[in-house]
Structure formats: structure tokens, C-alpha cells
Write a protein that holds these residues in place. Structure first.
Motif, PDB file in Angstrom:
ATOM      1  N   LYS A  63      -1.631 -16.302  46.921  1.00 52.31           N
ATOM      2  CA  LYS A  63      -0.743 -17.332  46.364  1.00 52.31           C
ATOM      3  C   LYS A  63      -1.454 -18.679  46.346  1.00 52.31           C
ATOM      4  CE  LYS A  63       3.612 -15.271  47.843  1.00 52.31           C
ATOM      5  NZ  LYS A  63       4.761 -15.405  48.746  1.00 52.31           N
ATOM      6  N   VAL A  64      -1.325 -19.370  45.199  1.00 49.17           N
ATOM      7  CA  VAL A  64      -1.970 -20.684  45.066  1.00 49.17           C
ATOM      8  C   VAL A  64      -0.957 -21.825  44.981  1.00 49.17           C
ATOM      9  CG1 VAL A  64      -4.105 -19.802  44.054  1.00 49.17           C
ATOM     10  CG2 VAL A  64      -2.207 -20.412  42.557  1.00 49.17           C
ATOM     11  N   THR A  65       0.321 -21.487  44.774  1.00 44.76           N
ATOM     12  CA  THR A  65       1.350 -22.525  44.705  1.00 44.76           C
ATOM     13  C   THR A  65       2.712 -21.937  45.040  1.00 44.76           C
ATOM     14  OG1 THR A  65       2.359 -24.246  43.320  1.00 44.76           O
ATOM     15  CG2 THR A  65       1.760 -22.195  42.210  1.00 44.76           C
ATOM     16  N   ASN A  66       3.570 -22.776  45.554  1.00 44.76           N
ATOM     17  CA  ASN A  66       4.972 -22.408  45.765  1.00 44.76           C
ATOM     18  C   ASN A  66       5.859 -23.023  44.701  1.00 44.76           C
ATOM     19  OD1 ASN A  66       4.762 -20.718  47.985  1.00 44.76           O
ATOM     20  ND2 ASN A  66       4.860 -22.402  49.451  1.00 44.76           N
ATOM     21  N   ALA A  67       5.257 -23.749  43.760  1.00 47.66           N
ATOM     22  CA  ALA A  67       6.019 -24.475  42.747  1.00 47.66           C
ATOM     23  C   ALA A  67       6.122 -23.672  41.453  1.00 47.66           C
ATOM     24  CB  ALA A  67       5.367 -25.826  42.476  1.00 47.66           C
ATOM     25  N   LYS A  68       7.341 -23.462  41.018  1.00 49.11           N
ATOM     26  CA  LYS A  68       7.581 -22.850  39.705  1.00 49.11           C
ATOM     27  C   LYS A  68       7.430 -23.946  38.646  1.00 49.11           C
ATOM     28  CE  LYS A  68      10.923 -19.501  41.446  1.00 49.11           C
ATOM     29  NZ  LYS A  68      12.312 -19.032  41.389  1.00 49.11           N
ATOM     30  N   ALA A  69       7.492 -23.552  37.378  1.00 46.54           N
ATOM     31  CA  ALA A  69       7.409 -24.532  36.286  1.00 46.54           C
ATOM     32  C   ALA A  69       8.472 -25.606  36.469  1.00 46.54           C
ATOM     33  CB  ALA A  69       7.584 -23.843  34.938  1.00 46.54           C
ATOM     34  N   GLY A  70       8.058 -26.861  36.373  1.00 44.10           N
ATOM     35  CA  GLY A  70       8.965 -27.991  36.541  1.00 44.10           C
ATOM     36  C   GLY A  70       9.056 -28.484  37.972  1.00 44.10           C
ATOM     37  N   GLN A  71       8.559 -27.679  38.934  1.00 41.12           N
ATOM     38  CA  GLN A  71       8.652 -28.048  40.344  1.00 41.12           C
ATOM     39  C   GLN A  71       7.380 -28.676  40.898  1.00 41.12           C
ATOM     40  OE1 GLN A  71       9.864 -24.441  42.344  1.00 41.12           O
ATOM     41  NE2 GLN A  71      11.978 -24.646  41.686  1.00 41.12           N
ATOM     42  N   SER A  72       6.367 -28.793  40.064  1.00 38.76           N
ATOM     43  CA  SER A  72       5.114 -29.412  40.490  1.00 38.76           C
ATOM     44  C   SER A  72       5.003 -30.803  39.881  1.00 38.76           C
ATOM     45  CB  SER A  72       3.927 -28.560  40.025  1.00 38.76           C
ATOM     46  OG  SER A  72       2.717 -29.260  40.252  1.00 38.76           O
ATOM     47  N   ILE A  73       4.534 -31.738  40.670  1.00 34.81           N
ATOM     48  CA  ILE A  73       4.334 -33.094  40.172  1.00 34.81           C
ATOM     49  C   ILE A  73       3.235 -33.110  39.108  1.00 34.81           C
ATOM     50  CG2 ILE A  73       3.835 -35.490  40.850  1.00 34.81           C
ATOM     51  CD1 ILE A  73       6.554 -34.411  41.825  1.00 34.81           C
ATOM     52  N   HIS A  74       2.356 -32.086  39.126  1.00 38.01           N
ATOM     53  CA  HIS A  74       1.360 -31.939  38.057  1.00 38.01           C
ATOM     54  C   HIS A  74       2.037 -31.826  36.687  1.00 38.01           C
ATOM     55  CE1 HIS A  74      -2.474 -31.429  40.149  1.00 38.01           C
ATOM     56  NE2 HIS A  74      -1.875 -30.654  41.039  1.00 38.01           N
ATOM     57  N   ASN A  75       3.211 -31.204  36.638  1.00 36.48           N
ATOM     58  CA  ASN A  75       3.910 -30.992  35.368  1.00 36.48           C
ATOM     59  C   ASN A  75       4.337 -32.286  34.701  1.00 36.48           C
ATOM     60  OD1 ASN A  75       5.593 -28.149  36.845  1.00 36.48           O
ATOM     61  ND2 ASN A  75       3.686 -28.149  35.719  1.00 36.48           N
ATOM     62  N   TYR A  76       4.229 -33.392  35.413  1.00 33.90           N
ATOM     63  CA  TYR A  76       4.648 -34.691  34.884  1.00 33.90           C
ATOM     64  C   TYR A  76       3.472 -35.666  34.779  1.00 33.90           C
ATOM     65  CZ  TYR A  76       8.833 -32.285  36.124  1.00 33.90           C
ATOM     66  OH  TYR A  76       9.792 -31.305  36.218  1.00 33.90           O
ATOM     67  N   GLY A  77       2.270 -35.164  35.052  1.00 35.96           N
ATOM     68  CA  GLY A  77       1.080 -36.018  34.959  1.00 35.96           C
ATOM     69  C   GLY A  77       0.982 -37.035  36.069  1.00 35.96           C
ATOM     70  N   LEU A  78       1.611 -36.730  37.221  1.00 41.27           N
ATOM     71  CA  LEU A  78       1.636 -37.668  38.341  1.00 41.27           C
ATOM     72  C   LEU A  78       0.926 -37.105  39.573  1.00 41.27           C
ATOM     73  CD1 LEU A  78       5.351 -38.813  37.940  1.00 41.27           C
ATOM     74  CD2 LEU A  78       3.301 -40.086  37.268  1.00 41.27           C
ATOM     75  N   ALA A  79       0.073 -36.101  39.360  1.00 39.20           N
ATOM     76  CA  ALA A  79      -0.685 -35.496  40.461  1.00 39.20           C
ATOM     77  C   ALA A  79      -2.083 -35.132  39.970  1.00 39.20           C
ATOM     78  CB  ALA A  79       0.025 -34.252  40.977  1.00 39.20           C
ATOM     79  N   VAL A  80      -3.019 -35.147  40.910  1.00 33.56           N
ATOM     80  CA  VAL A  80      -4.385 -34.702  40.622  1.00 33.56           C
ATOM     81  C   VAL A  80      -4.880 -33.836  41.773  1.00 33.56           C
ATOM     82  CG1 VAL A  80      -4.999 -36.695  39.180  1.00 33.56           C
ATOM     83  CG2 VAL A  80      -5.498 -36.763  41.626  1.00 33.56           C
ATOM     84  N   ASP A  81      -5.769 -32.921  41.440  1.00 35.82           N
ATOM     85  CA  ASP A  81      -6.543 -32.170  42.428  1.00 35.82           C
ATOM     86  C   ASP A  81      -7.988 -32.617  42.245  1.00 35.82           C
ATOM     87  OD1 ASP A  81      -4.217 -30.798  43.070  1.00 35.82           O
ATOM     88  OD2 ASP A  81      -4.776 -29.001  41.936  1.00 35.82           O
ATOM     89  N   ILE A  82      -8.720 -32.666  43.343  1.00 33.15           N
ATOM     90  CA  ILE A  82     -10.104 -33.115  43.276  1.00 33.15           C
ATOM     91  C   ILE A  82     -11.056 -32.114  43.923  1.00 33.15           C
ATOM     92  CG2 ILE A  82      -9.434 -35.564  43.307  1.00 33.15           C
ATOM     93  CD1 ILE A  82     -10.583 -35.608  46.263  1.00 33.15           C
ATOM     94  N   CYS A  83     -12.336 -32.304  43.638  1.00 34.76           N
ATOM     95  CA  CYS A  83     -13.415 -31.678  44.380  1.00 34.76           C
ATOM     96  C   CYS A  83     -14.535 -32.700  44.460  1.00 34.76           C
ATOM     97  CB  CYS A  83     -13.891 -30.384  43.701  1.00 34.76           C
ATOM     98  SG  CYS A  83     -14.864 -30.639  42.198  1.00 34.76           S
TER      99      CYS A  83
END
Length: 166
Positions: A63-83
Motif C-alpha cells: 500500500k502506498v496511500t490511504n487516500a481515495k480520490a478526492g482525499q489527498s491534498i495532491h488532488n488539489y495541487g496543494l501537496a508535493v513529494d520530494i526526493c
């Protein structure tokens, strides 16, 4: 700042784009060694979110996420992941490596910089810690400071480009 990061910033919510550019610039200035920051994920569509949610549930894998569609802040362009990009070539998610030998892990130098700008780090979550993840939980608008959550964001009006209107 590399081209990939710039392209991903351009797709973020317009209210956070300049701030994210400044955060990445600050991180890259703080990291004086071989590592620089790359945004690996920014805005994510609902369809992409559903595919990620299926991993470890419907499709094979961990599992990589517990967020369904609409439940991730990524879905609104307000989150980033980095490396960390090492020498501009190799992606690295090592949170303890100190590539610039300043006695502070490069990852945590960036965590501090994101925090300075009011971004929450997924590494602070109690369950399902998400070390590459940062999200903007409060947006300063003309109407004042607005706290964000997916429960609020999913109900908000969208503009012609499908960004939530604050």
C-alpha cells in the motif's frame, strides 16, 4: 532547480506556485553538496489517485496511500513529494544522508525549510508516515487565512482550470 521540478510546480495550485519555487530555491541553497531537491509528485488527478489507492488492495504491491480520490491534498495541487537528486542524475530518498557534510541530514534541512513556510510534513504523521510528502494546510487569501482539508476542498467551487477557488 531542474526542469522536472519546474514543470511540476507549474501544475500546482496558483496560490502556492511562487512559494514552492522559493522553498525549493531555499533548499537548494542550503544543500551545498551533491544533493538538490526534485519534486517527484505535485498535482495528482482523481484517476491517478484511484490507481495509487488500488495498489496493495486490488493490484499487487505494498500500500502506498490511504487516500481515495478526492482525499489527498495532491488532488488539489496543494501537496508535493520530494526526493534528493544526487549529482543531477540519481534519485535518492535517504532521509539520514548528509551529502554536504554539515552535520545535518539534507532531508531534514529541507523539512525545516518547508516548516518555515507553514507546510506540514508527512513524516510527522502518527500513522502511515509519508517521508517525501509536504502539504499546505493553511492558505492566505484576500479573505484571510483558510485552513484546508480534503473534506473542505472536495466541496469547494472550481475555476475554469479545475483549481479550487478560495
Amino acid at each position: 532547480m531542474d526542469k522536472v521540478t519546474l514543470q511540476r510546480i507549474k501544475k500546482l495550485h496558483p496560490l502556492v506556485r511562487e512559494e514552492v519555487k522559493q522553498i525549493i530555491k531555499d533548499c537548494d541553497e542550503a544543500l551545498t553538496g551533491r544533493a538538490k531537491v526534485r519534486i517527484t509528485q505535485g498535482l495528482r488527478s482523481f484517476e491517478e489517485q484511484e490507481k495509487l489507492y488500488a495498489i496493495g488492495r486490488i493490484t499487487s504491491g505494498k500500500k502506498v496511500t490511504n487516500a481515495k480520490a478526492g482525499q489527498s491534498i495532491h488532488n488539489y495541487g496543494l501537496a508535493v513529494d520530494i526526493c534528493m537528486m544526487i549529482d543531477g542524475k540519481t534519485a535518492n530518498w535517504d532521509t539520514v544522508k548528509d551529502w554536504d557534510n554539515d552535520q545535518v541530514a539534507d532531508w531534514y534541512e529541507c523539512v525545516k525549510i518547508f516548516a518555515k513556510y507553514g507546510w506540514d510534513w508527512g513524516g510527522n504523521w502518527k500513522t502511515f508516515r509519508d517521508l517525501p510528502h509536504f502539504e499546505k494546510k493553511e492558505i492566505l487569501t484576500e479573505k484571510g487565512l483558510i485552513k484546508t482539508s480534503w473534506r473542505k476542498l472536495i466541496k469547494m467551487k472550481r475555476d475554469e482550470n479545475d483549481y479550487v477557488v478560495f
